[in-house]
Design an enzyme around this catalytic site. Structure first.
Site, short mmCIF file in Angstrom:
data_model
loop_
_atom_site.label_atom_id
_atom_site.label_comp_id
_atom_site.label_asym_id
_atom_site.label_seq_id
_atom_site.Cartn_x
_atom_site.Cartn_y
_atom_site.Cartn_z
CB THR A 54 -0.96 0.00 1.21
OG1 THR A 54 -0.19 -0.06 2.40
CG2 THR A 54 -1.93 -1.17 1.14
N GLY A 56 1.33 4.28 1.66
CA GLY A 56 2.02 4.77 2.87
C GLY A 56 2.99 3.77 3.43
CB CYS A 57 2.71 0.13 3.95
SG CYS A 57 1.18 0.23 4.89
CB SER A 58 5.14 0.69 -0.58
OG SER A 58 4.58 -0.59 -0.48
#
Length: 168
Positions: A54, A56-58
């Protein structure tokens, strides 16, 4: 216009609690890793993301821990793990794509057993339903000594690597 509704559970984990003895998976469904055993008596960081790959996570969350790895180790951190409610193949592929190498254990919580045990689950229908809130915990000797949960469950503030590093 709403994109989705977030249902948030009440957090049950607190500072001073022991990590639960629950198996997560690293790499494949055959490779169970008991989270309590992984951290053992070590000082470590366990951070969770709502979903692998996703934005923000990546772009922010996982890369921050990869980039800050050496500084975290200098502060005495012996083990770092990333947990997501995903399958182990997805977590392994995401770790490869992010060039994690051996710095961070990429752990899958496919049925959200660990996430629910901590009371850090969140319902995110666009991501498939039950996911993990975004958080970071500092563990020492098997006990949770610091807990930073994003206020809305998904934001990118207090659980980021630089926030955790400044608290060590």
């Amino acid at each position: 216009q709403k994109f989705f509704v977030i249902n948030v559970s009440v957090m049950s984990v607190k500072i001073g609690d022991s990590l639960p003895s629950i198996n997560l998976f690293e790499g494949t469904p055959k490779d169970a890793v008991n989270i309590k055993d992984l951290f053992g008596d070590k000082k470590g960081i366990l951070f969770a993301v709502p979903g692998a790959f996703t934005p923000g996570c990546s772009r922010t969350h996982l890369p921050g821990y990869v980039e800050q790895y050496d500084e975290l180790v200098k502060k005495g951190v012996e083990v770092i793990a990333c947990v997501s409610v995903n399958d182990p193949f997805v977590m392994a592929a995401w770790g490869q794509q992010q060039n994690v190498g051996t710095k961070i254990h990429m752990l899958a919580d496919p049925n959200a057993e660990f996430t629910k045990a901590l009371g850090l689950d969140i319902d995110l229908p666009p991501l498939g339903g039950v996911r993990s809130k975004r958080y970071a915990l500092l563990v020492n000797g098997g006990k949770i000594v610091a807990l930073q949960v994003e206020p809305d469950g998904t934001g990118l503030t207090c659980s980021l690597a630089n926030s955790v590093l400044s608290s060590l």
